[in-house]
Scaffold this active site. Structure first.
Site, PDB file in Angstrom:
ATOM      1  N   ASN A 108       0.794  -1.217   0.000  1.00  0.00           N
ATOM      2  CA  ASN A 108       0.000   0.000   0.000  1.00  0.00           C
ATOM      3  C   ASN A 108       0.838   1.284   0.000  1.00  0.00           C
ATOM      4  O   ASN A 108       0.311   2.375   0.171  1.00  0.00           O
ATOM      5  CB  ASN A 108      -0.962   0.020   1.188  1.00  0.00           C
ATOM      6  CG  ASN A 108      -1.907  -1.159   1.187  1.00  0.00           C
ATOM      7  OD1 ASN A 108      -1.937  -1.946   2.121  1.00  0.00           O
ATOM      8  ND2 ASN A 108      -2.669  -1.318   0.123  1.00  0.00           N
TER       9      ASN A 108
ATOM     10  N   ARG B 111     -11.525   1.086  -1.055  1.00  0.00           N
ATOM     11  CA  ARG B 111     -10.436   1.963  -0.630  1.00  0.00           C
ATOM     12  C   ARG B 111     -10.074   3.000  -1.693  1.00  0.00           C
ATOM     13  O   ARG B 111      -9.966   4.183  -1.401  1.00  0.00           O
ATOM     14  CB  ARG B 111      -9.201   1.125  -0.290  1.00  0.00           C
ATOM     15  CG  ARG B 111      -9.418   0.178   0.891  1.00  0.00           C
ATOM     16  CD  ARG B 111      -9.655   0.941   2.172  1.00  0.00           C
ATOM     17  NE  ARG B 111      -9.769   0.080   3.334  1.00  0.00           N
ATOM     18  CZ  ARG B 111      -8.742  -0.390   4.026  1.00  0.00           C
ATOM     19  NH1 ARG B 111      -7.511  -0.088   3.669  1.00  0.00           N
ATOM     20  NH2 ARG B 111      -8.941  -1.159   5.084  1.00  0.00           N
TER      21      ARG B 111
ATOM     22  N   HIS C  57      -9.299  -4.794  -0.886  1.00  0.00           N
ATOM     23  CA  HIS C  57      -8.226  -4.399  -1.799  1.00  0.00           C
ATOM     24  C   HIS C  57      -8.204  -5.406  -2.949  1.00  0.00           C
ATOM     25  O   HIS C  57      -8.442  -6.597  -2.719  1.00  0.00           O
ATOM     26  CB  HIS C  57      -6.851  -4.464  -1.115  1.00  0.00           C
ATOM     27  CG  HIS C  57      -6.481  -3.252  -0.315  1.00  0.00           C
ATOM     28  ND1 HIS C  57      -5.766  -3.343   0.864  1.00  0.00           N
ATOM     29  CD2 HIS C  57      -6.705  -1.930  -0.528  1.00  0.00           C
ATOM     30  CE1 HIS C  57      -5.565  -2.121   1.346  1.00  0.00           C
ATOM     31  NE2 HIS C  57      -6.135  -1.249   0.528  1.00  0.00           N
TER      32      HIS C  57
ATOM     33  N   CYS D 289       0.381  -8.478   0.408  1.00  0.00           N
ATOM     34  CA  CYS D 289       0.227  -7.188   1.090  1.00  0.00           C
ATOM     35  C   CYS D 289       1.527  -6.752   1.762  1.00  0.00           C
ATOM     36  O   CYS D 289       1.767  -5.563   1.951  1.00  0.00           O
ATOM     37  CB  CYS D 289      -0.834  -7.271   2.181  1.00  0.00           C
ATOM     38  SG  CYS D 289      -2.449  -7.755   1.630  1.00  0.00           S
TER      39      CYS D 289
ATOM     40  N   SER E 169     -55.992  -7.262 -13.510  1.00  0.00           N
ATOM     41  CA  SER E 169     -55.511  -7.926 -14.704  1.00  0.00           C
ATOM     42  C   SER E 169     -54.063  -7.549 -14.878  1.00  0.00           C
ATOM     43  O   SER E 169     -53.746  -6.430 -15.242  1.00  0.00           O
ATOM     44  CB  SER E 169     -56.294  -7.512 -15.940  1.00  0.00           C
ATOM     45  OG  SER E 169     -55.570  -7.930 -17.078  1.00  0.00           O
TER      46      SER E 169
HETATM   47  N1  ARG Z   1      -4.900  -3.430   7.908  1.00  0.00           N
HETATM   48  C1  ARG Z   1      -4.514  -3.052   6.591  1.00  0.00           C
HETATM   49  C2  ARG Z   1      -5.607  -2.203   5.979  1.00  0.00           C
HETATM   50  O1  ARG Z   1      -6.767  -2.460   6.226  1.00  0.00           O
HETATM   51  C3  ARG Z   1      -4.232  -4.245   5.751  1.00  0.00           C
HETATM   52  C4  ARG Z   1      -3.709  -3.916   4.416  1.00  0.00           C
HETATM   53  C5  ARG Z   1      -3.530  -5.086   3.524  1.00  0.00           C
HETATM   54  N2  ARG Z   1      -2.872  -4.711   2.346  1.00  0.00           N
HETATM   55  C6  ARG Z   1      -3.193  -5.137   1.147  1.00  0.00           C
HETATM   56  N3  ARG Z   1      -2.452  -4.788   0.145  1.00  0.00           N
HETATM   57  N4  ARG Z   1      -4.268  -5.823   0.909  1.00  0.00           N
HETATM   58  O2  ARG Z   1      -5.352  -1.277   5.258  1.00  0.00           O
END
Ligand code: ARG
Length: 703
Positions: A71, A139, A168, A264, A636
């Site tokens: 992220n 997100r 995600h 992640c 009807s």
């Molecule tokens: N707790 C983090 C969130 O909700 C987890 C992120 C997971 N990252 C991902 N690339 N799916 O943002």
């Protein structure tokens, strides 16, 4: 080791589940073990170091989710698009990631404020096509996608996520080497699934089941023919192996508690999509349009409806302006930018927005686009499909109000450009010009003042689809309306089915006709047959209605009636000859109330008056409906729906049926003027007549 590949990770020194921003974190706050997390992370780190070069960004205290480096942003070549986190719980990570990207010499792109995008967690390059799959719905914002396309010069395919457990893209979608795709289809809406299926051939799609999806099987790190992931089921492992991949499992349960796993925890920082250098890639297929809405947007709930329908259809919006108006009676104005991941979805959204009164406001000219009809009875593709609401089309700068408003028609413009008419497909002729698309089209809603809007709604629609208890109340209101319509010389059209007769309602309907409440009667062969069977033989489909028993040989009665009327030549003649002496048809003839009987496949006979040419019947129906103030639809489904389709908004429709489904279908047109009554139609008619009599002479009506 594939040395040229670089991955970024962040040690879990400060990792914890501190807050809840996704469903996995619920119930897990401070429930993860730091030691186990460190151990699992180290294992993953070790596995990856054996495959690629891993770099580390120093963890920052107070930012527990920083371990999830996917992220941090999205990297392509020497460019990095920095994430803009949706939740403030993670926004503090941004400067650390930014500093890291800059220290490594990346050109960092930053999205406008309030336009969330969560990096490689929501954006994954296809491993062979070179396009970018980008997720939105939870997100990241759809409106961020065009920036990615522009900055990274790559084709972006937007996928809408609809299951909040897979918030995600990388939680449910994993492009693999050689164009394979590991994914969980139910996490996406149907449009996105279609998009995926169009791009990835069936033999390359590894669609997984829910049980595998919830262990984050899609959250895998793919390096050449290796896939590194949390422990997965043997069955899935076999399938992935069968596709030629080496599955490396490493437990990541502690990170699952925060809603993340292998992928992640990593960010690929050398990304060179294979076909990214394609010269003429479509920059982004996200379309945007600007619409304006005016009216009592808050009171009427229109603004909510508008924004909901945009997101429900996979679009996104930005409110550019919202002006509430100063006085109590002032209307408000909203200017909204709508974006959609494809032209098709934009069309759907625009259609629905225009239906609730939005006007497109983003072109220099407000003229509608017109295209000629090239074949009789066939409209140009993309023709604007009309609704029940009064509609204007803009031609040469002038807004023309459509004639013959009805739903499901095309809008044809006369050759001189001076009139607009709703025309059914079959009525279009070569030479007609038809409105296509949504530019220069607006529907017009009644500009009611705030208070009256409420009152009207309460007195009429307030009843909604009523239960038995409320029937009497509704009947009172309808009787009042009928009375007013009659007294001012208005028009009531009744459409009805034979149930009116079977339930003993015929004498009451006959009363309404006799007393001048009904100006037109629509139905099928059956209502007329059973009505005349009852008046000439005392039975309805062979049942004696007075005694409620079948009469011997009675099942042939209706055929005998048909036969007789056929001998007379028409219902009018049968009445004049005295064969029919009472009832609905009798009153129609005697009181000069026009009727149309529309035939159907199941008709016996038919009666000489029944119109067996359906197109002709539709035409005659719509002729009768023209100018109606109210339509009473009595039991009807067939005729009521047929009539509903031809009727513009503004005509009050009362639909009475014992079957709630029929009533809901009819009163669900979104127009304030329709009301449904779920009850026995015979009972309804008898109450209605009783109430009308009361209005005539309040004193003399015995209870
Ligand atoms: N707790 C983090 C969130 O909700 C987890 C992120 C997971 N990252 C991902 N690339 N799916 O943002």
């Amino acid at each position: 080791m594939t040395a040229q590949l670089n991955y970024l990770m962040c040690a879990p020194d400060h990792y914890d589940v501190d807050y809840v921003i996704n469903p996995w974190m619920e119930g897990n706050v401070h429930k993860s073990s730091r030691d186990r997390a460190v151990e699992q992370w180290q294992k993953l780190y070790g596995v990856l170091k054996g495959l690629v070069n891993v770099e580390l960004v120093p963890p920052a205290k107070g930012w527990p989710d920083m371990v999830f480096t996917a992220n941090a942003g999205l990297v392509l070549g020497d460019k990095a698009v920095l994430s803009r986190f949706l939740h403030k719980e993670r926004q503090g990570e941004e400067p650390y990631f930014k500093a890291w990207f800059e220290s490594k010499g990346f050109t960092v792109f930053e999205l406008p404020k309030d336009l969330p995008f969560e990096g490689a967690g929501d954006a994954l390059f296809d491993r062979s096509g070179g396009w970018l799959w980008a997720g939105y719905g939870f997100r990241s914002e759809l409106d961020a996608h065009p920036y990615l396309a522009k900055w990274l010069n790559v084709e972006v395919l937007s996928l809408r996520l609809i299951d909040n457990r897979f918030y995600h893209l990388d939680t449910c979608f994993c492009p693999l080497t050689d164009g394979y795709l590991l994914y969980y289809p139910p996490a996406f809406d149907s449009y996105s699934n279609r998009l995926i299926e169009m791009r990835i051939p069936a033999n390359k799609r590894i669609a997984i089941e829910e049980a595998d999806a919830v262990t984050f099987s899609c959250n895998a790190v793919n390096v050449d023919r290796h896939v590194v992931m949390n422990k997965i089921s043997d069955r899935l492992k076999q399938r992935i192996s069968d596709a030629g991949f080496n599955v490396i499992e490493t437990p990541l349960t502690e990170f699952l508690k925060a809603g993340g796993a292998a992928k992640c925890l990593t960010l690929r920082t050398i990304e060179v999509p294979i076909a990214s250098e394609l010269a003429n890639v479509e920059p982004s297929i996200v379309e945007a349009r600007i619409v304006e809405l005016t009216g009592h947007l808050l009171d009427s709930g229109i603004i909510n409806r508008a924004l909901d329908l945009v997101t429900d259809n996979g679009g996104s919006f930005q409110v550019l302006e919202f002006n509430l108006g100063e006085q109590r009676q002032s209307t408000s104005l909203a200017k909204i930018r709508i974006s959609a991941p494809s032209h098709d979805l934009m069309e759907t959204i625009m259609g629905e927005l225009i239906e609730i009164g939005a006007v497109l406001q983003d072109r220099d000219t407000s003229d509608a686009n017109l295209e000629p009809v090239l074949q009789d009875g066939v409209a140009p593709d993309d023709f604007y499909v009309s609704t029940i609401y009064p509609t204007d089309a803009c031609v040469d700068g002038e807004w023309l109000r459509c004639k013959n408003q009805r739903m499901d028609a095309a809008i044809a413009i006369s050759p001189d450009g001076k009139t607009a008419t709703c025309k059914l497909l079959r009525d279009l002729v070569v030479g007609d010009r038809v409105v296509v698309g949504y530019d220069g089209v607006r529907t017009v809603r009644k500009p009611e003042a705030r208070d009256t809007a409420k009152k009207e709604e309460f007195s009429f629609m307030g009843a909604g689809v009523s239960s038995e208890r409320r029937v009497e109340l509704v009947v009172e209101q309808i009787a009042w309306e009928l009375r007013q319509i009659r007294d001012r010389g208005g028009k009531l059209v009744v459409s009805c089915g034979p149930v009116v007769v079977h339930t003993g309602g015929a004498p009451h309907l006959a009363y309404l006709i006799r007393e001048g409440y009904v100006q037109s009667m629509l139905g099928g062969n059956a209502i007329a047959v059973h009505d005349m069977e009852q008046s000439s033989m005392g039975t309805s489909l062979g049942v004696d209605l007075k005694r409620g028993v079948s009469v011997k040989g009675g099942h042939r009665h209706h055929l005998k009636v048909i036969n007789s009327v056929r001998r007379y030549g028409s219902i009018h003649k049968a009445v004049e000859a005295g064969f029919v002496k009472t009832g609905v048809m009798y009153e129609c003839v005697k009181n000069d109330v026009p009727f149309v009987l529309a035939g159907s496949i199941r008709d016996d006979g038919p009666l000489p008056d029944t119109v067996m040419d359906l197109l002709e019947a539709q035409r005659l129906y719509s002729e009768q409906i023209r100018g109606a103030d109210m339509i009473l639809m009595l039991s009807s489904m067939l005729h009521s729906i047929g009539v509903g389709n031809m009727t513009p908004a503004g005509v009050k429709m009362v639909c009475v049926d014992i079957n709630p489904a029929v009533v809901t279908k009819l009163s669900d047109r979104g127009s304030v003027e329709s009301v449904g009554v779920v009850t026995d139609v015979g009972l309804f008619l008898s109450l209605l007549v009783q109430q009308l009599k009361k209005l005539d002479s309040p004193v003399s009506v015995a209870v």
